[in-house]
Design a protein around this motif. Structure first.
Motif, PDB file in Angstrom:
ATOM      1  N   VAL A  12       0.862  -1.179   0.000  1.00  0.00           N
ATOM      2  CA  VAL A  12       0.000   0.000   0.000  1.00  0.00           C
ATOM      3  C   VAL A  12       0.902   1.234   0.000  1.00  0.00           C
ATOM      4  N   GLY A  13       0.815   2.015  -1.040  1.00  0.00           N
ATOM      5  CA  GLY A  13       1.614   3.246  -1.118  1.00  0.00           C
ATOM      6  C   GLY A  13       3.102   2.993  -1.007  1.00  0.00           C
ATOM      7  N   GLN A  15       4.540   0.710   0.690  1.00  0.00           N
ATOM      8  CA  GLN A  15       4.835   0.065   1.965  1.00  0.00           C
ATOM      9  C   GLN A  15       4.227  -1.334   1.977  1.00  0.00           C
TER      10      GLN A  15
END
Length: 86
Positions: A12-13, A15
Motif C-alpha cells: 500500500v503506497g 509500503q
C-alpha cells in the motif's frame, strides 16, 4: 508454527503492510513490515519451523547463519508477543 488466519499481506503506497480481515479483530490495526519481515510472513502462512525459516533467509539473502537465526528469533518473538501465531 503458522500465522493465525484473518490477515492479508499487501503493498500500500509503496509500503508492505499486513491488514486484519477477520470480524473479531481490530480492523483499524495495520502492521508495517520491511522486506525481510514480509519474506518471513509469507513463509509463515504455511506450517513451518524456525530452522526452515533460517534456511530460507540463507538461501534468499547474503547473510550469515547467526544473523539469519537472530532475525528469525526476533520476528517470531514479536509475532508471539502480539498473539499472531496459531
Amino acid at each position: 508454527m503458522k500465522l493465525k488466519e484473518g490477515f492479508i499481506l499487501q503493498e500500500v503506497g509503496g509500503q508492505i503492510v499486513v491488514i486484519p480481515t477477520a470480524d473479531d479483530m481490530d480492523l483499524n490495526m495495520m502492521i508495517k513490515l520491511n522486506g525481510t519481515g514480509a519474506f518471513l510472513w509469507e513463509r509463515l502462512e504455511q506450517e513451518t519451523d524456525e530452522a526452515a525459516l533460517v534456511n530460507a533467509l540463507l538461501a534468499e539473502y547474503d547473510v550469515d547463519e547467526a544473523t539469519a537465526s537472530r532475525c528469525v528469533q526476533n520476528f517470531i518473538g514479536k509475532l508471539k508477543d502480539n498473539d499472531l501465531l496459531a
